[in-house]
Design an enzyme around this catalytic site. Structure first.
Site, short mmCIF file in Angstrom:
data_model
loop_
_atom_site.label_atom_id
_atom_site.label_comp_id
_atom_site.label_asym_id
_atom_site.label_seq_id
_atom_site.Cartn_x
_atom_site.Cartn_y
_atom_site.Cartn_z
N LEU A 122 44.40 24.08 3.70
CA LEU A 122 45.40 23.89 4.75
C LEU A 122 44.75 23.66 6.12
O LEU A 122 45.25 22.88 6.92
CB LEU A 122 46.37 25.07 4.80
N GLY A 123 43.64 24.34 6.39
CA GLY A 123 42.91 24.11 7.65
C GLY A 123 42.42 22.67 7.72
O GLY A 123 42.50 22.03 8.77
N ASN A 150 31.12 33.18 14.75
CA ASN A 150 31.91 32.70 13.62
C ASN A 150 31.15 31.54 12.95
O ASN A 150 31.51 30.37 13.09
CB ASN A 150 33.30 32.25 14.09
N TYR A 157 33.04 22.79 11.22
CA TYR A 157 33.16 21.74 12.23
C TYR A 157 31.93 20.83 12.26
O TYR A 157 32.05 19.64 12.49
CB TYR A 157 33.47 22.34 13.60
#
Length: 187
Positions: A122-123, A150, A157
């Site tokens: 979903l991300g 994190n 990313y």
């Protein structure tokens, strides 16, 4: 669910497809609830209860969220799986960016997924939606801030083509924290 073959074994692939819906002022109550829940789930264990509560009250109160929902250069989206709210996305461009990196950029300020729906694609779906929104708006690049502690998000990313261009301070209650600023060029 689909099946994938890995090392000769068949495994269930838990990728979900969600339905994305843009939030409106009528969604304020749901937005507040999911914002507080997902932020607490993500950062509650690594911050003091006092700092966490101060931040939740500042960032996710009715007046703050209502003002953000009414901004023409801010967009919130919900993602639903089988009519169950699973997460939300917040995008900013122009003057509503948390830091102004230029009018030709869009900020992905938040991608939050509820715990029961994490690690199911979903991300990634939200990320693709954000890129499509940036392209529709004619933006040249997207940027975001990711907490320095994190590494999973940083890795995600980086795999999506983002590069670090700086950092900034993120104030969580009395605790100044550091976010890495990442950017991806679209054109």
């Amino acid at each position: 669910m689909s099946k994938v073959v890995s090392n000769g074994n068949i495994k269930e692939n838990k990728q979900m497809t969600g339905k994305i819906k843009q939030c409106t002022v009528a969604d304020l109550k749901q937005l507040k609830a999911i914002s507080r829940t997902t932020f607490t789930d993500t950062y509650g264990a690594v911050n003091t209860p006092a700092d966490l509560e101060e931040y939740l009250e500042e960032a996710y109160n009715d007046d703050q969220l209502l003002g953000e929902l009414q901004q023409p250069t801010t967009q919130f989206d919900f993602i639903y799986v089988e009519n169950v709210l699973a997460g939300y996305l917040k995008l900013n461009w122009g003057p509503t960016q948390s830091e102004h990196y230029g009018d030709d950029l869009l900020e992905i300020e938040r991608i939050y997924i509820l715990p029961a729906f994490k690690r199911q694609g979903l991300g990634q779906q939200f990320y693709q939606h954000a890129i499509a929104t940036a392209q529709k708006l004619g933006k040249q690049a997207v940027w975001l801030g990711v907490w320095e502690h994190n590494p999973a998000a940083q890795k995600f990313y980086q795999q999506m083509g983002f590069e670090q261009i700086g950092d900034h301070r993120f104030q969580l209650g009395s605790d100044p924290q550091r976010d890495l600023i990442l950017r991806k060029t679209l054109v």
